[in-house]
Design a protein around this motif. Structure first.
Motif, PDB file in Angstrom:
ATOM      1  N   MET A 134       8.663   9.657  15.401  1.00  0.00           N
ATOM      2  CA  MET A 134       9.847   9.537  14.561  1.00  0.00           C
ATOM      3  C   MET A 134       9.546   8.707  13.315  1.00  0.00           C
ATOM      4  N   ILE A 135       9.972   9.221  12.184  1.00  0.00           N
ATOM      5  CA  ILE A 135       9.941   8.466  10.936  1.00  0.00           C
ATOM      6  C   ILE A 135      11.330   7.893  10.702  1.00  0.00           C
ATOM      7  N   SER A 136      11.421   6.572  10.652  1.00  0.00           N
ATOM      8  CA  SER A 136      12.661   5.920  10.265  1.00  0.00           C
ATOM      9  C   SER A 136      12.608   5.722   8.755  1.00  0.00           C
ATOM     10  N   ALA A 137      13.406   6.491   8.034  1.00  0.00           N
ATOM     11  CA  ALA A 137      13.340   6.518   6.570  1.00  0.00           C
ATOM     12  C   ALA A 137      14.525   5.768   5.978  1.00  0.00           C
ATOM     13  N   ASP A 138      14.265   4.599   5.439  1.00  0.00           N
ATOM     14  CA  ASP A 138      15.296   3.766   4.812  1.00  0.00           C
ATOM     15  C   ASP A 138      14.656   3.103   3.603  1.00  0.00           C
ATOM     16  N   GLN A 139      15.451   2.777   2.613  1.00  0.00           N
ATOM     17  CA  GLN A 139      14.909   2.299   1.356  1.00  0.00           C
ATOM     18  C   GLN A 139      14.155   0.972   1.515  1.00  0.00           C
ATOM     19  N   ALA A 140      13.213   0.736   0.582  1.00  0.00           N
ATOM     20  CA  ALA A 140      12.341  -0.438   0.634  1.00  0.00           C
ATOM     21  C   ALA A 140      12.492  -1.266  -0.637  1.00  0.00           C
ATOM     22  N   HIS A 141      12.110  -2.546  -0.551  1.00  0.00           N
ATOM     23  CA  HIS A 141      12.255  -3.469  -1.672  1.00  0.00           C
ATOM     24  C   HIS A 141      11.041  -3.404  -2.592  1.00  0.00           C
ATOM     25  N   GLN A 190       3.289  -6.113  -2.489  1.00  0.00           N
ATOM     26  CA  GLN A 190       4.204  -6.029  -3.620  1.00  0.00           C
ATOM     27  C   GLN A 190       4.387  -4.570  -4.047  1.00  0.00           C
ATOM     28  N   PRO A 191       5.221  -3.820  -3.335  1.00  0.00           N
ATOM     29  CA  PRO A 191       5.409  -2.399  -3.661  1.00  0.00           C
ATOM     30  C   PRO A 191       5.951  -2.226  -5.074  1.00  0.00           C
ATOM     31  N   GLY A 192       5.441  -1.228  -5.773  1.00  0.00           N
ATOM     32  CA  GLY A 192       5.885  -0.963  -7.130  1.00  0.00           C
ATOM     33  C   GLY A 192       6.513   0.408  -7.261  1.00  0.00           C
ATOM     34  N   LEU A 193       7.338   0.571  -8.272  1.00  0.00           N
ATOM     35  CA  LEU A 193       7.908   1.881  -8.567  1.00  0.00           C
ATOM     36  C   LEU A 193       6.789   2.828  -9.015  1.00  0.00           C
ATOM     37  N   HIS A 194       6.890   4.087  -8.622  1.00  0.00           N
ATOM     38  CA  HIS A 194       5.928   5.149  -8.937  1.00  0.00           C
ATOM     39  C   HIS A 194       4.613   5.034  -8.171  1.00  0.00           C
ATOM     40  N   LYS A 195       4.474   4.030  -7.327  1.00  0.00           N
ATOM     41  CA  LYS A 195       3.189   3.836  -6.649  1.00  0.00           C
ATOM     42  C   LYS A 195       3.141   4.437  -5.260  1.00  0.00           C
ATOM     43  N   GLY A 196       4.202   5.085  -4.838  1.00  0.00           N
ATOM     44  CA  GLY A 196       4.169   5.762  -3.550  1.00  0.00           C
ATOM     45  C   GLY A 196       5.252   5.292  -2.601  1.00  0.00           C
ATOM     46  N   ILE A 197       5.349   5.996  -1.477  1.00  0.00           N
ATOM     47  CA  ILE A 197       6.296   5.655  -0.418  1.00  0.00           C
ATOM     48  C   ILE A 197       5.807   4.394   0.295  1.00  0.00           C
ATOM     49  N   VAL A 198       6.745   3.537   0.669  1.00  0.00           N
ATOM     50  CA  VAL A 198       6.418   2.233   1.244  1.00  0.00           C
ATOM     51  C   VAL A 198       6.425   2.298   2.771  1.00  0.00           C
ATOM     52  N   VAL A 238       0.379  12.315  -0.995  1.00  0.00           N
ATOM     53  CA  VAL A 238       1.442  11.374  -1.348  1.00  0.00           C
ATOM     54  C   VAL A 238       0.898   9.962  -1.148  1.00  0.00           C
ATOM     55  N   PRO A 239       0.862   9.129  -2.186  1.00  0.00           N
ATOM     56  CA  PRO A 239       0.355   7.760  -2.031  1.00  0.00           C
ATOM     57  C   PRO A 239       1.294   6.907  -1.195  1.00  0.00           C
ATOM     58  N   LEU A 240       0.715   5.974  -0.447  1.00  0.00           N
ATOM     59  CA  LEU A 240       1.476   5.030   0.370  1.00  0.00           C
ATOM     60  C   LEU A 240       1.150   3.611  -0.064  1.00  0.00           C
ATOM     61  N   GLN A 241       2.095   2.712   0.148  1.00  0.00           N
ATOM     62  CA  GLN A 241       1.868   1.290  -0.096  1.00  0.00           C
ATOM     63  C   GLN A 241       2.536   0.498   1.015  1.00  0.00           C
ATOM     64  N   ASP A 242       2.007  -0.689   1.282  1.00  0.00           N
ATOM     65  CA  ASP A 242       2.461  -1.489   2.418  1.00  0.00           C
ATOM     66  C   ASP A 242       3.403  -2.599   1.970  1.00  0.00           C
ATOM     67  N   PHE A 243       4.350  -2.922   2.869  1.00  0.00           N
ATOM     68  CA  PHE A 243       5.283  -4.010   2.592  1.00  0.00           C
ATOM     69  C   PHE A 243       5.480  -4.859   3.834  1.00  0.00           C
ATOM     70  N   MET A 244       5.414  -6.154   3.643  1.00  0.00           N
ATOM     71  CA  MET A 244       5.738  -7.125   4.691  1.00  0.00           C
ATOM     72  C   MET A 244       6.408  -8.307   4.002  1.00  0.00           C
ATOM     73  N   VAL A 245       7.469  -8.852   4.606  1.00  0.00           N
ATOM     74  CA  VAL A 245       8.166  -9.978   3.990  1.00  0.00           C
ATOM     75  C   VAL A 245       7.340 -11.252   4.136  1.00  0.00           C
ATOM     76  N   LYS A 246       7.646 -12.226   3.299  1.00  0.00           N
ATOM     77  CA  LYS A 246       7.008 -13.526   3.401  1.00  0.00           C
ATOM     78  C   LYS A 246       7.438 -14.221   4.690  1.00  0.00           C
ATOM     79  N   PRO A 300      10.577   2.796  -2.770  1.00  0.00           N
ATOM     80  CA  PRO A 300      10.795   1.481  -3.382  1.00  0.00           C
ATOM     81  C   PRO A 300      11.986   1.490  -4.341  1.00  0.00           C
ATOM     82  N   MET A 301      12.758   0.407  -4.333  1.00  0.00           N
ATOM     83  CA  MET A 301      13.938   0.351  -5.188  1.00  0.00           C
ATOM     84  C   MET A 301      14.278  -1.097  -5.519  1.00  0.00           C
TER      85      MET A 301
END
Length: 498
Positions: free
Chosen positions: A366-373, A388-396, A424-432, A459-460
């Motif tokens: 299952m892919i849980s698809a919800d917006q990312a920071h 540090q996900p960026g706009l245009h850099k891929g799904i987070v 499709v490029p991917l980028q990683d996100f983890m909170v501080k 990313p948004m």
């Protein structure tokens, strides 16, 4: 001044090129025009969907046009390979699925989960408020919105109305797109410290203005809607609980009489439409990006995956589950914490061995698809330096060791393999470590079903504001990733050597 390009700039340009390298059916590189076309089609969707009820209705319209048929929970289902169906709950949650041509009970499910609701103001069950010469509409805060962004916006209402028509009770959708409500700010002259500590009281300061009593009386809107109605209809009249002007407006939109209104669930919404923005037409400025972007793109991904021959050879069931009430914890009959999805999975799995359902779960993903920071240029310290996900850099891909997100090394490896096939490029996100972490429907569904799950999102910026912001390339990237997920997950699962 000499123009220079830094190493970071070069990397960013490369990622932009990746964003446009997405392939369509003809395997030609996607141009900016293709990216914008996909984004504009999403805008058409979000501008029609001020409430979860409208979102589900728009999804249904697209599914029906693609050959899906509607099922009812209360009916018996007779499902066969290559069937394409959907079922709704409360008219605000929808599960759609396409049965693979090689499916048999005990085979797996390829699932994308998202949600249809967003933070908003909702009309209270008794909303009539008259104060200081104004007719106001009492509202309740739904979800964790950035409530100061709702001040000084031109607001309409949308949602569902339960109407009595003869001996039947009907569900009707209503969407008042013109600005009928506004929450006015207090002048800075009367609150000098507003810019330092503006923190409105949600009960007393966040009440939208509908009309003045002066104009209401001049226009005959201060009394009941119909003085000639019977005592029985008077007792059922919604004008006893709501402003008569609001009731009259709803009746006019629905072409019904006031006594036919049984109840309603109305969401306030910004009347400013979602648009393409930025000097380079690279942004989407829109309400409800969280999470209509994923509700929409998962629907498109499912439909597009069924247009070619791949469904014929698929051993799995392809599914999207779009739930209501994620923003308030998902604990409802139509939320991700309910048994709704489990019941659907069990019904599809019937006909095999006694353990067909349990066998299917072990093969599913299952892919849980919800917006990312996305990284915020004015608050960059809020992001961990290596994430540090960026706009245009891929799904987070969203990771949290404390299981606020469900991604694991295994589920991320599967996704990366699929993303590689989709280009499709991917980028990683983890909170501080010193920041709280939000969550999604992923942990809820994963724990309930024991199913391998990964958390991702586009990313948004400005998440939970009345107006949010993302990049145009995310729409096509998500559509492409989801289509390829449905087409390639079974073969990737077979490649796992453990």
């Amino acid at each position: 001044m000499k123009n220079t390009v830094s190493e970071n700039d070069t990397y960013f340009v490369h990622e932009i090129q990746c964003a446009y390298r997405l392939t369509a059916e003809n395997e030609k590189p996607a141009s900016k025009e293709v990216v914008l076309s996909a984004a504009k089609q999403f805008l058409n969707f979000v501008n029609k969907t001020p409430s979860p009820y409208h979102a589900v209705e728009e999804v249904k319209t697209r599914l029906l046009a693609a050959g899906f048929r509607e099922l009812r929970e209360a009916d018996s289902w007779d499902l066969k390979p290559k069937d394409k169906c959907f079922v709704t709950k409360n008219q605000s949650t929808i599960i759609a699925f396409a049965v693979g041509g090689q499916f048999k009970p005990g085979n797996g499910f390829s699932i994308i989960g998202a949600h249809t609701d967003s933070p908003c103001l909702k009309v209270k069950p008794v909303s009539k408020v008259n104060r200081c010469g104004f007719h106001l509409v009492g509202v309740e805060c739904y979800g964790g919105g950035i409530w100061h962004t709702w001040f000084d916006r031109d607001l309409g209402v949308g949602g569902r109305v339960l109407v009595k028509n003869g001996g039947r009770i009907e569900h009707r959708l209503v969407n008042i797109e013109r600005p009928i409500l506004r929450v006015p700010n207090i002048a800075i002259h009367l609150m000098r410290d507003m810019n330092e500590k503006f923190s409105p009281n949600k009960e007393s300061n966040l009440i939208p203005v509908l009309a003045t009593t002066v104009q209401s009386q001049l226009n005959g809107g201060g009394g009941s809607c119909d003085a000639s109605k019977t005592e029985e209809s008077k007792s059922a009249n919604q004008s006893d609980k709501h402003q008569a002007l609001l009731v009259q407006l709803l009746c006019g939109e629905l072409q019904v009489k006031p006594e036919q209104l049984l109840d309603f669930d109305l969401h306030l919404a910004d009347t400013q439409p979602a648009v393409i923005g930025g000097v380079l037409d690279e942004f989407i400025f829109s309400p409800r990006l969280d999470n209509l972007l994923n509700a929409y793109t998962s629907t498109v991904g499912l439909i597009n995956s069924c247009t070619g021959p791949s469904l014929d050879a698929d051993p799995n069931v392809r599914m999207i589950s779009l739930f209501d009430n994620e923003e308030v914890g998902s604990e409802s009959a139509q939320g991700a914490a309910s048994s709704f999805q489990e019941y659907v999975l069990r019904r599809i799995s019937t006909g095999g061995s006694q353990t067909a359902f349990e066998e299917a779960i072990a093969k599913s993903y299952m892919i849980s698809a919800d917006q990312a920071h996305a990284l915020h240029p004015n608050y960059s310290d809020k992001h961990e330096s290596n994430h540090q996900p960026g706009l245009h850099k891929g799904i987070v891909v969203k990771i949290n060791s404390n299981q606020r997100y469900t991604s694991t090394a295994i589920t991320m490896a599967i996704l990366r393999e699929i993303a590689g096939k989709a280009e499709v490029p991917l980028q990683d996100f983890m909170v501080k470590n010193d920041s709280p972490c939000g969550s999604t429907i992923g942990p809820i569904m994963s724990a309930k079903l024991g199913m391998a799950t990964v958390d991702i999102g586009a990313p948004m910026l400005s998440m939970h504001s009345i107006r949010e912001m993302c990049c145009t390339s995310s729409v096509l990237q998500a559509e492409t990733l989801f289509k390829n997920f449905f087409e390639h997950y079974p073969e990737v699962f077979k490649s796992l050597n453990f």
